[in-house]
Design an enzyme around this catalytic site. Structure first.
Site, PDB file in Angstrom:
ATOM      1  N   CYS A  75      72.978 -39.044   9.660  1.00  0.00           N
ATOM      2  CA  CYS A  75      72.694 -37.645   9.867  1.00  0.00           C
ATOM      3  C   CYS A  75      71.705 -37.696  11.219  1.00  0.00           C
ATOM      4  CB  CYS A  75      72.061 -37.038   8.709  1.00  0.00           C
ATOM      5  SG  CYS A  75      71.569 -35.446   8.419  1.00  0.00           S
ATOM      6  N   HIS A 162      76.392 -37.916   4.493  1.00  0.00           N
ATOM      7  CA  HIS A 162      75.665 -38.919   3.660  1.00  0.00           C
ATOM      8  C   HIS A 162      76.800 -39.575   2.971  1.00  0.00           C
ATOM      9  CE1 HIS A 162      71.593 -37.627   4.953  1.00  0.00           C
ATOM     10  NE2 HIS A 162      72.178 -36.334   5.129  1.00  0.00           N
ATOM     11  N   GLU A 164      75.846 -42.121   1.360  1.00  0.00           N
ATOM     12  CA  GLU A 164      74.896 -42.752   0.377  1.00  0.00           C
ATOM     13  C   GLU A 164      74.822 -41.694  -1.010  1.00  0.00           C
ATOM     14  OE1 GLU A 164      73.804 -41.348   2.977  1.00  0.00           O
ATOM     15  OE2 GLU A 164      71.875 -40.806   3.156  1.00  0.00           O
TER      16      GLU A 164
END
Lengths: 184, 304
Positions: A75, A162, A164
């Site tokens: 990001c 993202h 994660e």
């Protein structure tokens, strides 16, 4: 083996990067983005630039791209990479919030093992508008032309989404690919 | 994921060492974090742990009685509703509301903790709290100790290396009731963040009933990560041929692993419809029910 460093750029998902690595049994440490580059170069075998709210609070993070270590920018981390290497970032025509369908253009390297189209989770208003010299686009979506880019020779990789967060489908694979690159 | 057996053994040992012969006080909310801490500390130091439960008047329906039943023994229950509603009078800004409640909570806890004569503080800080505070994302009041005007000899944080889902695993390993192990997250400021604008006893009473109905309709059947109702404003309705300028209740139900990202539940229309019927029929002041279909991001899970 040295740990991976996760650079805290003040994003709310930064600690989830640590968690994902911990779940993979990969040793990782979160560091401040004010950490001197020489210290970063000595202490780790790869760097993940976390997301965050603004390019005004990225500290020394751009200098971490020049240490000869593999870097994954997530990001805002992608935006740091783009601006530091002569590309550009602008406010996107449409923000990406929540689920985004991404088309993978290059399924080698960091996106190895992913299908041609996949669903990821994003949270961004800005996007890369000019890809820096030496970088290639790896993925795009209907709302964002540069969902991922890389300079494979330098082992610099960036993603707009993202990997994660738990809502990104199989985000772990991307981190596994990066960990593999950092072990080579 | 955490190795539950090993973790429990290690945590109990660490609490025992840290506490020595001192008396330890903690704030127990009945949520999974503080419940796990209380269970670990009870194993470690028995009745030298004094858990304090502060009833802010902003709790869910039947919550205080339920906590009393689940944690009998040493639990100290403090009824502080009057103090909290007084502190919230005229406050409309969401951050100011959170601050007023946080401040009041700390002062009430401080007063009661002093009375117990405890010299150590135990807290249910979890890993993301720590990382977020260190990283300057947001400060969690419980990191490094609540700002109490008591000089505790030490602060014990037994689950500071765990994530929420790991805490739930440990709760299972400790044999805590399933109800606590899978308890939905409930915000620290309680129902106050589910009332937009000024918080009054009347509004809290309405939103409490609405929350109870939503939980009855959804929890068992759909197992959401979190579900609740919020009072979002006033709108026109007509009940029994009489115009009603009544409350708009927003229903929210989401799936999530860790609360960091979330997706609304795709509920069957008949379930939505039944909730709307029950909420408007059972609560006189409500004129309208809406279902929130926004993911996080861009929305957060709670409204304020």
């Amino acid at each position: 083996m040295l740990p991976l460093y996760v650079v805290n750029n003040h994003g709310q998902f930064n600690h989830l990067i640590l968690r994902a690595l911990r779940d993979m049994d990969v040793e990782a440490t979160m560091i401040s983005n004010e950490t001197p580059p020489a210290e970063v170069a000595r202490g780790c075998r790869g760097i993940i630039l976390g997301g965050g709210p603004t390019l005004d609070r990225i500290g020394a993070a751009p200098a971490y791209l020049d240490l000869g270590l593999p870097v994954l920018g997530i990001c805002l981390g992608l935006h740091i990479m783009a601006t530091a290497r002569g590309g550009a970032v602008r406010r996107g025509a449409s923000g990406g919030f929540g689920a985004v369908e991404v088309d993978v253009l290059d399924r080698d390297g960091i996106l190895q093992g992913y299908p041609e189209r996949m669903q990821v989770w994003a949270s961004h208003a800005d996007e890369v508008s000019v890809v820096p010299e030496g970088f290639v686009r790896l993925a795009e979506s209907a709302i964002c032309g540069v969902e991922s880019m890389a300079s494979p020779d330098e082992r610099l990789y960036g993603v707009q989404w993202h990997p994660e967060v738990s809502h990104t489908v199989n985000g772990r694979l991307l981190l596994e690919n990066f960990n593999r690159i950092c072990s080579e | 994921m955490v190795n539950v057996e090993k973790f429990i053994e290690k945590a109990v040992g660490e609490i025992r060492n840290a506490a020595g012969n001192e008396k330890v006080v903690m704030a127990l909310s009945g949520g999974v974090d503080s419940s796990v801490c209380a269970a670990l500390a009870t194993r470690a130091i028995g009745d030298r742990l004094v858990p304090i439960y502060v009833d802010t008047g902003l709790m869910r329906k039947g919550e205080t009685d339920r906590i009393r039943t689940l944690f009998d023994g040493n639990l100290l229950v403090v009824d502080a509703a009057d103090e909290f509603f007084a502190a919230l009078e005229g406050v409309t800004d969401p951050e100011a509301k959170r601050k007023a409640i946080g401040e009041r909570f700390i002062r009430v806890f401080e007063r009661e903790a002093k009375r117990t004569g405890a010299t150590m503080l135990l807290q249910g800080t979890i890993y993301p709290d720590r990382i977020e505070s260190e990283g300057g994302i947001k400060s969690h009041h419980n990191v490094g100790g609540m700002p109490l005007n008591i000089d505790f000899k030490g602060v014990i944080e037994p689950i500071a290396d765990l994530y929420k889902d790991e805490v739930r695993e440990v709760a299972g390993g400790l044999g805590l009731p399933v109800e606590i192990q899978h308890r939905m997250p409930f915000p620290g400021p309680g129902l106050a963040v589910r009332v937009l604008g000024e918080v009054t006893r009347e509004k809290v009473a309405i939103v409490r009933e609405a929350n109870a109905i939503v939980e009855e309709c959804l929890v068992e059947k759909f197992r959401p990560w979190q579900c609740f109702a919020a009072l979002v404003g006033l709108g026109t309705g007509v009940k029994g041929d009489v115009r009603l300028h009544g409350w708009i209740v927003a229903v929210r139900a989401v799936q999530s692993r860790d609360g960091m990202t979330a997706d609304p539940l795709l509920l069957p229309y008949e379930t939505l419809s039944r909730m709307a019927t029950r909420i408007t029929a059972e609560i006189p002041g409500v004129a309208r029910v809406v279902y929130d279909v926004t993911p996080k991001p861009p929305a957060t899970i709670e409204y304020e």
